[in-house]
Design a protein around this motif. Structure first.
Motif, PDB file in Angstrom:
ATOM      1  N   GLY B 112      -0.610  -4.462 -50.523  1.00 31.50           N
ATOM      2  CA  GLY B 112      -1.389  -3.866 -49.442  1.00 31.50           C
ATOM      3  C   GLY B 112      -0.631  -3.852 -48.111  1.00 31.50           C
ATOM      4  N   GLU B 113       0.261  -4.827 -47.953  1.00 28.28           N
ATOM      5  CA  GLU B 113       1.022  -4.909 -46.703  1.00 28.28           C
ATOM      6  C   GLU B 113       2.183  -3.945 -46.634  1.00 28.28           C
ATOM      7  N   LEU B 117       4.435  -2.482 -43.391  1.00 23.27           N
ATOM      8  CA  LEU B 117       5.749  -3.095 -43.228  1.00 23.27           C
ATOM      9  C   LEU B 117       6.833  -2.018 -43.156  1.00 23.27           C
ATOM     10  N   ARG B 120       6.791  -0.141 -39.868  1.00 21.79           N
ATOM     11  CA  ARG B 120       7.355  -0.936 -38.772  1.00 21.79           C
ATOM     12  C   ARG B 120       8.868  -1.057 -38.871  1.00 21.79           C
ATOM     13  N   LEU B 126      10.629  -4.367 -36.017  1.00 17.51           N
ATOM     14  CA  LEU B 126      10.778  -5.651 -36.702  1.00 17.51           C
ATOM     15  C   LEU B 126      12.251  -6.047 -36.633  1.00 17.51           C
ATOM     16  N   ALA B 134       9.527 -10.829 -44.981  1.00 13.59           N
ATOM     17  CA  ALA B 134       8.325 -10.236 -45.573  1.00 13.59           C
ATOM     18  C   ALA B 134       8.603  -9.786 -47.006  1.00 13.59           C
TER      19      ALA B 134
END
Lengths: 423, 423
Positions: B112-113, B117, B120, B126, B134
C-alpha cells in the motif's frame, strides 16, 4: 463493517488471531482426551497388577478383585473410544495430526484386543509375563498419544503442562513396571542378575522422568510431588528395593515380602495418581485461560481494527492511512492523525509479530524436553531395521549397550545414530 | 467399501495419510507463493539500486531506467498481491498459519505504501538513505514470509529446499545492501569508520547465509554457486572491496569507482538470481514429487486396508483380525491367516509410525538452521522493549555489542537473552 470489507492488511491481521484461536480450541479438545487417557492408564495399570496376582496364584479368590478392576478399566476405555470415534478426521489439514491419528489407530487396535486378552487371562492360558506385556503395550500406545499431543500443541503454557504430565505419566508407568518386576523377584525369593539390572534401570529411568516433570510442573504440582517423595510409602518402598538388590540365589528372602512390596508400591502409585489428577486439572484450566485470553484479544483487536478501517472509509485517514510515508515508519509524523493511525497499525502489527515470535521460541524450548524420547525411538528403529529385532529386543539391546558403557540411554542413542550417519 | 464403513483402526490410519497429503497440498500453494516472492524481491532490489542512483545524481537521464525497473517490480507485486488476496484465510485451523498471516499483513501494508514512496522518489523529496530504508523494510517483510514458510513446512525434503532458498535470498539481500553501502562510500571518495564496519559486517553475514545455504542445497545448486564464486565478477568485487577498506579521509579514491562497483556488483547479483531460480524450480519439483508419492502411498494404503477390511466382513479373518492374541504381536501365529492379517496390519501401522517419526526428526534437524535468526530477533525485541529502541537501532546495538566483543550476532543474542533470564 464485516471482516470481508476490511482492507487486506487488517483482514490478515485478524485472520492470524482467528487462526490462533482455532488452534487453541482444537488443542482444548485434545487436552480433554489426554485427561481421560490419564485416568484410563491408571485403571489399566491396576488391571495389569491384579492380572499378575491372579495368574501368579492358583486361587480363584483374586478373581473378584480382578473383575472389579477390569470393569473400571472397561468403562474408561469405552469413554476414550467414544471420544476417539467422534473426532472429526477431516477437520484440520495440519500434517501434525498425521502422527496423532497414527498413534490413535494403534490404540484402537489395542482396544479391539482387550476382550480376547481378558478372556485368556481368566482361562489362565497366558503367562503373567505375556499378560503384562500385552497391557504394557496398550499403555505405551496411550502414552504415545499424550506424547504427540505435547509435541504438536501450539501454546507454550499448554505445552509446558503437557510435557510435565507426559513425563509424570511415563514415570508412573515405569513405577508400575518396577512394581511388577519386584513382585516377580520377591515371589521367587531372590532377584537374579536380569531382575536386578531391570530394577536399577527402572529406578533410574523414573528419576529422569520425574526430573523433567519437575522442570515443567507448576508450584502446586511440585509441592504435592515433594510431599509424596517424603512420605512413608516412598521410604518403605526404597527400603524394600535395597533388600531386593541384596538378595541372590544363595541369599533368598521370604516370598511373603512379595505381597508387602505390592501393597506398599500400590499405595505409592495411588498417591501418584493424585499428582497426575492435579496436572490434568491444571491442563484443562490452562486451556480455558488461553482460550479466554485469545477470545478477548480477538474482540479487542477486531474493535480496534474496525475503528482504523472506518477512519479510512470516512476519509479522515485517507489513502495515507495505508500508504504512510516511509519516514513515518521510524518517526512520529508532524501533521495530523492520518500517519499516526498508520503508525498505530504498524505498532499493532509489530506487537503481534513479537508476541508470536516469543510464543514460538518458548514452544521450541518446551519441546526440546521431548527430543530425548525421539532420539531413543529413532535409535531403536535403527536397531530393528539393521538387526531385524523386535521393538522390545531393540529396546533391550539399546539399554544393555548404554549400561555396559555407563551411558544414559539418550546418549547411547545419539552416539549410535551418529555412527550410523543419522544423528 | 467407503472409508466410513471401515473399522476404526483403519479409518485412523487412512486419516493420518490423508492429513499428510492435505498438508502437502497446502504447502505446495505456499511454495508457489515463495517462488513468486523470490522474483519480486529481485525486482525490488533492482528498483532500490536504481532509485539510489537516480536520487544520488541530479540528472533526469536515469529516470527511464528507474521507470523500467519500477514497472517490472509493480507487475510482480501485483501478481504476489493477487495471490495473497485469493488465499483462503479460513481453510486451515493450524496455529502455524498465524505467523504466516501476520507476516503477510505486513507485506500488504508495504504494498500500500509503494505508490506514495515511488512518487516521492521521483519528486526527489526523499534522501537516498530513506528510499533505501523503505524498500529494504518491504524486502525484509517478504523474506520474513519465506522464513515462516520454511519454519512451518511439514515435509523434510521441502523444508530443506526452503531453508536453502531462504538463506540464499537473505545472503543476496545482504549483498544488495553491501552494493548500496559501497556506492555511498565510493561516491564520497572514502569509507568512514561507520561504512567500513558496515561493509565488513555485511560481508561476514553473507558468508554465514551462504554457508547455511550450502549445507542444505542440492548438488546442482551447489555447483552453480561454486561456479559463481569462482567467477571474474566475484573476484573483481572482492578486489574493489579491499580497495574500499583501505580508503580513509586522508587516502580517498576516485568517486568514479562508484559506477564500476555498482556495475560489477550488479552483475554478481544478477548471476545469483540464476542460482535462486534453480532453487525455486527445485522447490516446486520437490513439492510435486512429494505430493505424487503421498498420493500413490494413499492409494496403495487404501487398497491394502480395504482388502484387510473386506476379509473381515467376509468372515475370513473374523473378529480375531482386529483382536489378535497378545502373543501374536511378537510371534507368527501357527493357525491360518487371521492372526497373520492382524500381523500385517500391525506391520503397516508400525511402518507408518516409523516413517512419521523419522520425518519429524529430520524436520527438527532442518529447522534448527532457522533458530539462529529466531534468537537474534528475540534479542532485538528485548533491546527494543528495555531501551525503547526502534527495530533498526536495536539491530545496530546488537551488532555493535557483538563486534566489540568479537562475537557472532547469534552468540551475542544468546548471551543477552541468558543474562535477561530469557535464554
Amino acid at each position: 463493517m464485516s471482516d470481508r470489507l476490511m482492507p487486506p492488511t487488517l483482514r490478515f491481521m485478524l485472520a492470524a488471531r482467528r487462526s490462533e484461536l482455532d488452534g487453541l480450541e482444537g488443542l482444548a479438545a485434545t487436552c480433554e482426551l489426554v485427561t481421560l487417557i490419564s485416568q484410563l492408564v491408571h485403571a489399566l495399570q491396576r488391571e495389569r497388577g491384579y492380572s499378575n496376582i491372579y495368574l501368579g496364584s492358583q486361587h480363584e479368590d483374586h478373581r473378584a478383585q480382578l473383575d472389579l478392576h477390569t470393569e473400571q478399566a472397561s468403562a474408561l476405555a469405552e469413554d476414550v473410544q467414544q471420544r476417539l470415534l467422534s473426532m472429526d478426521l477431516e477437520a484440520s489439514s495440519a500434517a501434525d495430526r498425521a502422527r496423532l491419528f497414527n498413534r490413535i489407530a494403534y490404540v484402537l487396535h489395542g482396544f479391539g484386543e482387550l476382550p480376547g486378552l481378558r478372556r485368556r487371562i481368566r482361562e489362565r492360558v497366558l503367562s503373567p509375563l505375556d499378560a503384562t506385556a500385552a497391557l504394557t503395550r496398550l499403555i505405551g500406545g496411550l502414552l504415545a498419544v499424550v506424547f504427540e499431543a505435547a509435541d504438536t500443541a501450539i501454546d507454550p503454557s499448554i505445552t509446558r503442562v503437557l510435557v510435565a504430565l507426559f513425563n509424570f505419566m511415563q514415570g508412573k508407568e515405569l513405577a508400575g513396571q518396577e512394581r511388577a518386576t519386584g513382585v516377580a523377584g520377591f515371589s521367587a525369593g531372590f532377584f537374579d542378575a536380569n531382575l536386578h539390572e531391570r530394577i536399577l534401570h527402572l529406578a533410574q529411568s523414573q528419576e529422569r522422568c520425574f526430573q523433567t516433570f519437575s522442570d515443567f510442573a507448576d508450584p502446586q504440582a511440585l509441592t504435592l510431588w515433594r510431599t509424596l517423595q517424603a512420605s512413608t510409602e516412598t521410604t518403605q518402598v526404597a527400603r524394600l528395593r535395597e533388600v531386593a538388590l541384596r538378595t541372590s540365589a544363595s541369599h533368598p528372602v521370604d516370598p511373603g515380602l512379595s505381597q508387602l512390596w505390592f501393597e506398599l508400591y500400590s499405595q505409592r502409585i495411588d498417591a501418584m495418581q493424585a499428582v497426575e489428577q492435579h496436572l490434568a486439572e491444571q491442563l484443562l484450566s490452562t486451556c480455558r485461560q488461553s482460550i479466554k485470553h485469545a477470545h478477548a484479544d480477538l474482540d479487542n483487536h477486531r474493535v480496534l481494527l474496525q475503528r482504523l478501517a472506518s477512519l479510512e472509509t470516512m476519509g479522515c485517514g485517507d489513502a495515507r492511512l495505508f500508504s504512510v510515508q516511509a519516514t513515518d515508519l521510524d518517526s512520529p509524523a508532524p501533521d495530523g492523525h492520518g500517519p499516526q493511525m498508520g503508525r498505530s497499525l504498524l505498532d499493532l502489527l509489530q506487537a503481534q509479530t513479537h508476541r508470536l515470535q516469543d510464543a514460538n521460541l518458548q514452544l521450541d524450548e518446551a519441546r526440546q524436553a521431548l527430543n530425548e524420547r525421539k532420539l531413543v525411538e529413532r535409535a531403536k528403529q535403527l536397531l530393528m531395521k539393521e538387526f531385524g529385532l523386535s521393538e522390545n529386543d531393540a529396546h533391550g539391546r539399546l539399554r544393555q549397550s548404554a549400561m555396559s558403557r555407563g551411558l544414559r540411554m539418550v546418549d547411547m542413542a545419539q552416539s549410535m545414530l551418529a555412527v550410523a550417519g543419522k544423528g
